[in-house]
Write a protein that holds these residues in place. Sequence first.
Motif, PDB file in Angstrom:
ATOM      1  N   ARG A   1       0.842  -1.185   0.000  1.00  0.00           N
ATOM      2  CA  ARG A   1       0.000   0.000   0.000  1.00  0.00           C
ATOM      3  C   ARG A   1       0.876   1.234   0.000  1.00  0.00           C
ATOM      4  O   ARG A   1       1.843   1.313   0.757  1.00  0.00           O
ATOM      5  N   GLU A   2       0.555   2.170  -0.864  1.00  0.00           N
ATOM      6  CA  GLU A   2       1.215   3.471  -0.899  1.00  0.00           C
ATOM      7  C   GLU A   2       0.124   4.507  -0.722  1.00  0.00           C
ATOM      8  O   GLU A   2      -0.634   4.790  -1.666  1.00  0.00           O
ATOM      9  N   GLY A   3       0.004   5.028   0.488  1.00  0.00           N
ATOM     10  CA  GLY A   3      -1.096   5.939   0.789  1.00  0.00           C
ATOM     11  C   GLY A   3      -2.407   5.211   0.636  1.00  0.00           C
ATOM     12  O   GLY A   3      -2.637   4.186   1.262  1.00  0.00           O
ATOM     13  N   GLU A   4      -3.253   5.716  -0.248  1.00  0.00           N
ATOM     14  CA  GLU A   4      -4.564   5.098  -0.488  1.00  0.00           C
ATOM     15  C   GLU A   4      -4.537   4.064  -1.606  1.00  0.00           C
ATOM     16  O   GLU A   4      -5.513   3.353  -1.827  1.00  0.00           O
ATOM     17  N   ARG A   5      -3.429   3.957  -2.325  1.00  0.00           N
ATOM     18  CA  ARG A   5      -3.333   3.054  -3.477  1.00  0.00           C
ATOM     19  C   ARG A   5      -2.880   1.659  -3.025  1.00  0.00           C
ATOM     20  O   ARG A   5      -1.979   1.530  -2.214  1.00  0.00           O
ATOM     21  N   ILE A   6      -3.490   0.620  -3.605  1.00  0.00           N
ATOM     22  CA  ILE A   6      -3.165  -0.769  -3.279  1.00  0.00           C
ATOM     23  C   ILE A   6      -2.576  -1.423  -4.523  1.00  0.00           C
ATOM     24  O   ILE A   6      -3.124  -1.307  -5.622  1.00  0.00           O
ATOM     25  N   PHE A   7      -1.479  -2.133  -4.330  1.00  0.00           N
ATOM     26  CA  PHE A   7      -0.774  -2.809  -5.416  1.00  0.00           C
ATOM     27  C   PHE A   7      -0.651  -4.298  -5.101  1.00  0.00           C
ATOM     28  O   PHE A   7      -0.464  -4.689  -3.952  1.00  0.00           O
TER      29      PHE A   7
END
Length: 111
Positions: A93-99
Amino acid sequence: MNDWVEIGRLDDIPRRGARCVETPLGRVAVFRTASDEVYAIEDRCPHRGGPLSQGIVHGAEVTCPLHNWVFSLETGLAQGADEGVVRTFALKREGERIFMDATTVLAMAAE
């Protein structure tokens, strides 16, 4: 070193809920806990094939909606007296983004 593919945003997943991603390895359920941790496991209970994405999330565990088996979202292991395991998949997770690890995800259409 992993290559990562964005699969969504934290707000795409309800707290204590899941959304699903289709992958070459099958359907993957991406869960969000009450404390906004995210985990990915296969969306199929090994007991009777129940959709884990429709289960109840409590802490870092999910209860299968068919027969109440409980699985750790961290390890995929059945809890208590039940025996079994579901696959887990790498997320970040980078901030609100999910990878998700790109080796898991189907090629996605360009946005």
